[in-house]
Scaffold this active site. Structure first.
Site, PDB file in Angstrom:
ATOM      1  N   GLY A  38       0.828  -1.208   0.000  1.00 37.12           N
ATOM      2  CA  GLY A  38       0.000   0.000   0.000  1.00 37.12           C
ATOM      3  C   GLY A  38       0.861   1.256   0.000  1.00 37.12           C
ATOM      4  N   THR A  63      -6.269  -2.666  -2.006  1.00 36.15           N
ATOM      5  CA  THR A  63      -5.928  -1.278  -2.378  1.00 36.15           C
ATOM      6  C   THR A  63      -4.436  -1.135  -2.687  1.00 36.15           C
ATOM      7  OG1 THR A  63      -5.729  -0.696  -0.048  1.00 36.15           O
ATOM      8  CG2 THR A  63      -7.823  -0.171  -1.117  1.00 36.15           C
ATOM      9  N   ASN A 125      -4.862 -12.140  14.734  1.00 41.73           N
ATOM     10  CA  ASN A 125      -3.935 -13.107  14.130  1.00 41.73           C
ATOM     11  C   ASN A 125      -2.480 -12.664  14.271  1.00 41.73           C
ATOM     12  OD1 ASN A 125      -5.929 -14.876  13.304  1.00 41.73           O
ATOM     13  ND2 ASN A 125      -6.265 -13.787  11.378  1.00 41.73           N
ATOM     14  N   LYS A 131       3.012 -13.063  19.811  1.00 40.62           N
ATOM     15  CA  LYS A 131       3.109 -13.768  21.103  1.00 40.62           C
ATOM     16  C   LYS A 131       3.923 -15.064  20.942  1.00 40.62           C
ATOM     17  CE  LYS A 131      -0.071 -16.037  24.271  1.00 40.62           C
ATOM     18  NZ  LYS A 131      -1.169 -16.943  23.942  1.00 40.62           N
ATOM     19  N   TYR A 171     -14.496   1.304  10.062  1.00 44.80           N
ATOM     20  CA  TYR A 171     -13.072   1.658  10.161  1.00 44.80           C
ATOM     21  C   TYR A 171     -12.752   2.151  11.577  1.00 44.80           C
ATOM     22  CZ  TYR A 171      -8.653   3.971   8.809  1.00 44.80           C
ATOM     23  OH  TYR A 171      -7.343   4.367   8.699  1.00 44.80           O
ATOM     24  N   LYS A 175     -10.659  -0.056  14.264  1.00 45.06           N
ATOM     25  CA  LYS A 175      -9.342   0.382  14.741  1.00 45.06           C
ATOM     26  C   LYS A 175      -9.357   0.551  16.268  1.00 45.06           C
ATOM     27  CE  LYS A 175      -6.851   1.026  10.888  1.00 45.06           C
ATOM     28  NZ  LYS A 175      -5.514   0.513  10.645  1.00 45.06           N
ATOM     29  N   GLN A 188      -1.919  -8.841  29.316  1.00 47.20           N
ATOM     30  CA  GLN A 188      -2.171 -10.234  29.697  1.00 47.20           C
ATOM     31  C   GLN A 188      -1.004 -11.171  29.380  1.00 47.20           C
ATOM     32  OE1 GLN A 188      -6.117 -11.237  28.384  1.00 47.20           O
ATOM     33  NE2 GLN A 188      -5.911 -13.389  28.982  1.00 47.20           N
ATOM     34  N   THR A 201      -2.023  11.520   6.104  1.00 42.58           N
ATOM     35  CA  THR A 201      -0.691  11.505   5.494  1.00 42.58           C
ATOM     36  C   THR A 201      -0.839  11.365   3.980  1.00 42.58           C
ATOM     37  OG1 THR A 201       0.184  10.556   7.512  1.00 42.58           O
ATOM     38  CG2 THR A 201       1.544  10.304   5.541  1.00 42.58           C
ATOM     39  N   ARG A 212      -8.860   9.849  -1.356  1.00 38.84           N
ATOM     40  CA  ARG A 212      -8.620  10.808  -0.275  1.00 38.84           C
ATOM     41  C   ARG A 212      -8.366  12.188  -0.864  1.00 38.84           C
ATOM     42  NH1 ARG A 212      -4.727   7.087   3.428  1.00 38.84           N
ATOM     43  NH2 ARG A 212      -4.492   5.962   1.463  1.00 38.84           N
TER      44      ARG A 212
HETATM   45  P1  NAD Z   1      -3.515   1.792   1.633  1.00 36.33           P
HETATM   46  O1  NAD Z   1      -4.938   1.465   1.342  1.00 36.33           O
HETATM   47  O2  NAD Z   1      -2.694   2.402   0.578  1.00 36.33           O
HETATM   48  O3  NAD Z   1      -2.734   0.507   2.146  1.00 36.33           O
HETATM   49  C1  NAD Z   1      -3.353  -0.544   2.854  1.00 36.33           C
HETATM   50  C2  NAD Z   1      -2.731  -1.850   2.402  1.00 36.33           C
HETATM   51  O4  NAD Z   1      -3.331  -2.928   3.147  1.00 36.33           O
HETATM   52  C3  NAD Z   1      -2.999  -2.142   0.913  1.00 36.33           C
HETATM   53  O5  NAD Z   1      -1.809  -2.601   0.325  1.00 36.33           O
HETATM   54  C4  NAD Z   1      -4.053  -3.235   0.939  1.00 36.33           C
HETATM   55  O6  NAD Z   1      -4.032  -4.053  -0.207  1.00 36.33           O
HETATM   56  C5  NAD Z   1      -3.680  -3.962   2.214  1.00 36.33           C
HETATM   57  N1  NAD Z   1      -4.801  -4.713   2.822  1.00 36.33           N
HETATM   58  C6  NAD Z   1      -6.068  -4.308   3.029  1.00 36.33           C
HETATM   59  N2  NAD Z   1      -6.784  -5.284   3.623  1.00 36.33           N
HETATM   60  C7  NAD Z   1      -5.932  -6.330   3.798  1.00 36.33           C
HETATM   61  C8  NAD Z   1      -6.073  -7.627   4.340  1.00 36.33           C
HETATM   62  N3  NAD Z   1      -7.254  -8.057   4.838  1.00 36.33           N
HETATM   63  N4  NAD Z   1      -4.993  -8.448   4.347  1.00 36.33           N
HETATM   64  C9  NAD Z   1      -3.806  -8.040   3.832  1.00 36.33           C
HETATM   65  N5  NAD Z   1      -3.613  -6.818   3.288  1.00 36.33           N
HETATM   66  C10 NAD Z   1      -4.675  -5.982   3.285  1.00 36.33           C
HETATM   67  O7  NAD Z   1      -3.539   2.716   2.949  1.00 36.33           O
HETATM   68  P2  NAD Z   1      -2.340   3.485   3.677  1.00 36.33           P
HETATM   69  O8  NAD Z   1      -2.646   4.923   3.617  1.00 36.33           O
HETATM   70  O9  NAD Z   1      -1.051   2.967   3.221  1.00 36.33           O
HETATM   71  O10 NAD Z   1      -2.605   3.024   5.180  1.00 36.33           O
HETATM   72  C11 NAD Z   1      -1.815   2.012   5.790  1.00 36.33           C
HETATM   73  C12 NAD Z   1      -2.276   1.844   7.230  1.00 36.33           C
HETATM   74  O11 NAD Z   1      -2.123   3.074   7.936  1.00 36.33           O
HETATM   75  C13 NAD Z   1      -3.737   1.430   7.367  1.00 36.33           C
HETATM   76  O12 NAD Z   1      -3.850   0.503   8.411  1.00 36.33           O
HETATM   77  C14 NAD Z   1      -4.432   2.721   7.729  1.00 36.33           C
HETATM   78  O13 NAD Z   1      -5.586   2.484   8.506  1.00 36.33           O
HETATM   79  C15 NAD Z   1      -3.360   3.436   8.529  1.00 36.33           C
HETATM   80  N6  NAD Z   1      -3.554   4.897   8.484  1.00 36.33           N
HETATM   81  C16 NAD Z   1      -3.197   5.596   7.367  1.00 36.33           C
HETATM   82  C17 NAD Z   1      -3.407   6.962   7.333  1.00 36.33           C
HETATM   83  C18 NAD Z   1      -3.008   7.800   6.153  1.00 36.33           C
HETATM   84  O14 NAD Z   1      -3.281   9.010   6.144  1.00 36.33           O
HETATM   85  N7  NAD Z   1      -2.349   7.285   5.135  1.00 36.33           N
HETATM   86  C19 NAD Z   1      -4.015   7.616   8.424  1.00 36.33           C
HETATM   87  C20 NAD Z   1      -4.382   6.855   9.516  1.00 36.33           C
HETATM   88  C21 NAD Z   1      -4.129   5.496   9.543  1.00 36.33           C
HETATM   89  N1  UDP Z   2     -12.746  15.800   0.748  1.00 37.21           N
HETATM   90  C1  UDP Z   2     -13.120  16.737  -0.216  1.00 37.21           C
HETATM   91  N2  UDP Z   2     -13.027  16.378  -1.519  1.00 37.21           N
HETATM   92  C2  UDP Z   2     -12.562  15.175  -1.933  1.00 37.21           C
HETATM   93  C3  UDP Z   2     -12.162  14.232  -0.951  1.00 37.21           C
HETATM   94  C4  UDP Z   2     -12.286  14.580   0.375  1.00 37.21           C
HETATM   95  O1  UDP Z   2     -13.536  17.850   0.112  1.00 37.21           O
HETATM   96  O2  UDP Z   2     -12.494  14.951  -3.161  1.00 37.21           O
HETATM   97  C5  UDP Z   2     -12.822  16.198   2.173  1.00 37.21           C
HETATM   98  C6  UDP Z   2     -13.526  15.202   3.080  1.00 37.21           C
HETATM   99  O3  UDP Z   2     -14.908  15.440   3.094  1.00 37.21           O
HETATM  100  C7  UDP Z   2     -12.870  15.495   4.402  1.00 37.21           C
HETATM  101  C8  UDP Z   2     -11.434  15.894   4.029  1.00 37.21           C
HETATM  102  O4  UDP Z   2     -11.500  16.265   2.668  1.00 37.21           O
HETATM  103  O5  UDP Z   2     -13.493  16.580   5.038  1.00 37.21           O
HETATM  104  C9  UDP Z   2     -10.434  14.774   4.196  1.00 37.21           C
HETATM  105  O6  UDP Z   2     -10.933  13.640   3.545  1.00 37.21           O
HETATM  106  P1  UDP Z   2     -10.099  12.290   3.366  1.00 37.21           P
HETATM  107  O7  UDP Z   2     -11.005  11.306   2.708  1.00 37.21           O
HETATM  108  O8  UDP Z   2      -8.804  12.588   2.719  1.00 37.21           O
HETATM  109  O9  UDP Z   2      -9.735  11.838   4.846  1.00 37.21           O
HETATM  110  P2  UDP Z   2     -10.557  11.732   6.222  1.00 37.21           P
HETATM  111  O10 UDP Z   2     -11.937  12.292   6.053  1.00 37.21           O
HETATM  112  O11 UDP Z   2     -10.585  10.287   6.539  1.00 37.21           O
HETATM  113  O12 UDP Z   2      -9.767  12.549   7.151  1.00 37.21           O
END
Ligand code: NAD
Ligand code: UDP
Length: 348
Positions: A38, A63, A125, A131, A171, A175, A188, A201, A212
């Site tokens: 990802g 994704t 898992n 563990k 979500y 989380k 534990q 990010t 996003r």
């Molecule tokens: P992303 O969607 O680009 O990456 C997620 C990855 O997880 C993808 O490669 C997807 O294929 C894989 N995946 C999804 N479900 C899976 C499953 N059941 N088994 C194995 N792989 C699986 O998202 P990201 O932005 O890279 O986010 C990575 C992590 O960071 C996520 O857990 C997300 O919740 C967390 N996070 C990201 C942000 C951000 O702004 N990028 C913010 C808060 C939390």
């Molecule tokens: N948003 C927007 N236009 C877009 C995508 C998102 O105005 O095309 C807004 C969305 O409603 C939110 C903010 O941008 O208020 C951030 O959205 P994002 O999906 O990036 O992350 P999250 O809501 O999970 O923080």
């Protein structure tokens, strides 16, 4: 496509990096990165490999994309497997980074049951694996833990304001449940845990159709399409560039066992969504116009991390301002869209 010469050179560099680690008194570690194909995971895999570690990337490619890790394939210390974290995994590892979970609202809402299973069963898992192997385990938690916050900025001590039955709940609550499980395994069974609450990010390796806000606005601006602001654009977010965030991950993983988190990782500079749109238009010089679409249900009004704990415990502070992070991300999307357009033209 890599040449044989490039692969040999990379193998030699990886061996040198491992030796450097050994000389510094730290053995190379076997590290599992779930969600490694990802956006964030691919940056993390590369950084860990460059440090001399062995990396096993496990991803179900929902994704995630092969192209994010294509440049790492062929490196002797890197292996990719297709694996869904809802199914137990046996692997001989010293450390685990659990990043598996779609992070973009349209993607995680497309299959809410799978999203919840990924967070909850995935955490269970991987904690069982940690563990069994006495491995240290990192959880990619989120600012969504705070929901639509009544406290601003958000410190880790704030319990949040989350709707348990809305479109974002699969979500947010998934989380939250995962965090609970991490702390229960720690209390534990003594599992060494590190929990990071990540705020919005952005950066290279995001999908053009990620959904996003940063990727949407940049792709729209580069394509000359309308820039879609949801609502009036007065809602705020704090945007962290990916390199800063990955530095935070590594510092957290290297912190003493007594420091478990949860710790906020994000850039405290706060912008309205309208300000973000204006910056993207100005940096791309795009003729796109702004249009307004309905605000999604339960869209948080404001978000900004209090990073006092990260500063104090990890010495971490984001360094990359929004404008320069956006420039790097625009360059990435520009190249990506150009190469995709070229491929389309060639096959037409
Ligand atoms: P992303 O969607 O680009 O990456 C997620 C990855 O997880 C993808 O490669 C997807 O294929 C894989 N995946 C999804 N479900 C899976 C499953 N059941 N088994 C194995 N792989 C699986 O998202 P990201 O932005 O890279 O986010 C990575 C992590 O960071 C996520 O857990 C997300 O919740 C967390 N996070 C990201 C942000 C951000 O702004 N990028 C913010 C808060 C939390
Ligand atoms: N948003 C927007 N236009 C877009 C995508 C998102 O105005 O095309 C807004 C969305 O409603 C939110 C903010 O941008 O208020 C951030 O959205 P994002 O999906 O990036 O992350 P999250 O809501 O999970 O923080």
């Amino acid at each position: 496509m890599k040449t044989g010469q490039q692969t040999n050179q990379q193998s030699a560099e990886d061996a040198i990096n491992s030796l450097r680690l050994l000389r510094a008194g730290a053995a190379p570690r076997r590290i599992l990165v779930t969600g490694g194909a990802g956006f964030l995971g691919s940056h993390l895999c590369e950084k860990l490999l460059n440090q001399g570690h062995q990396v096993l990337c496990a991803d179900n490619f929902t994704t995630g994309r092969h192209r994010n890790v294509a440049h790492l394939r062929g490196r002797p210390h890197f292996k990719v497997i297709r694996h869904d974290v809802t199914v137990p995994l046996a692997a001989d590892v010293d450390e685990i980074y659990n990043l598996a979970c779609p992070a973009s609202p349209p993607h995680y809402q497309a299959d809410p049951v799978q999203t919840m299973k990924t967070s909850v069963l995935g955490a269970l898992n991987l904690l069982e694996l940690a563990k069994a192997r006495k491995a240290k385990i990192f959880q990619a938690s989120t600012s969504e833990i705070y929901g639509d916050p009544h406290v601003h900025p958000q410190p880790e001590s704030y319990w949040g304001n989350v709707n348990p039955v809305g479109p974002r709940s699969c979500y947010d609550e998934g989380k939250r449940c995962a965090e609970t499980m991490f702390f229960d395994f720690h209390q534990q069974f003594g599992v060494e845990i590190k929990v990071a609450r990540i705020f919005n990010t952005y950066g290279p390796n995001m999908r053009p159709d990620d959904g996003r806000v940063v990727s949407n606005f940049i792709v729209q601006a580069l394509s000359g399409d309308d820039i879609t602001i949801y609502g009036d654009g007065s809602q705020t977010r704090s945007f962290c560039f990916v390199d800063d965030l990955i530095d935070g991950f590594l510092r957290l993983m290297a912190s003493p066992p007594s420091f478990t988190g949860p710790v906020n990782l994000g850039n405290p500079a706060e912008f309205t969504v309208r300000e973000l749109a204006e910056q993207v238009i100005s940096l791309t010089g795009s003729p796109s116009r702004i249009v307004h679409l309905p605000l999604p249900i339960d869209d948080p009004r404001q978000r900004r991390p209090d990073i006092s704990i990260a500063k104090r415990e990890l010495g971490w502070l984001p360094k990359i301002p929004l404008s320069s992070g956006l420039e790097q991300t625009i360059t990435y999307f520009d190249r990506l869209l150009t190469s995709e357009a070229r491929k389309l033209a060639e096959t037409a």
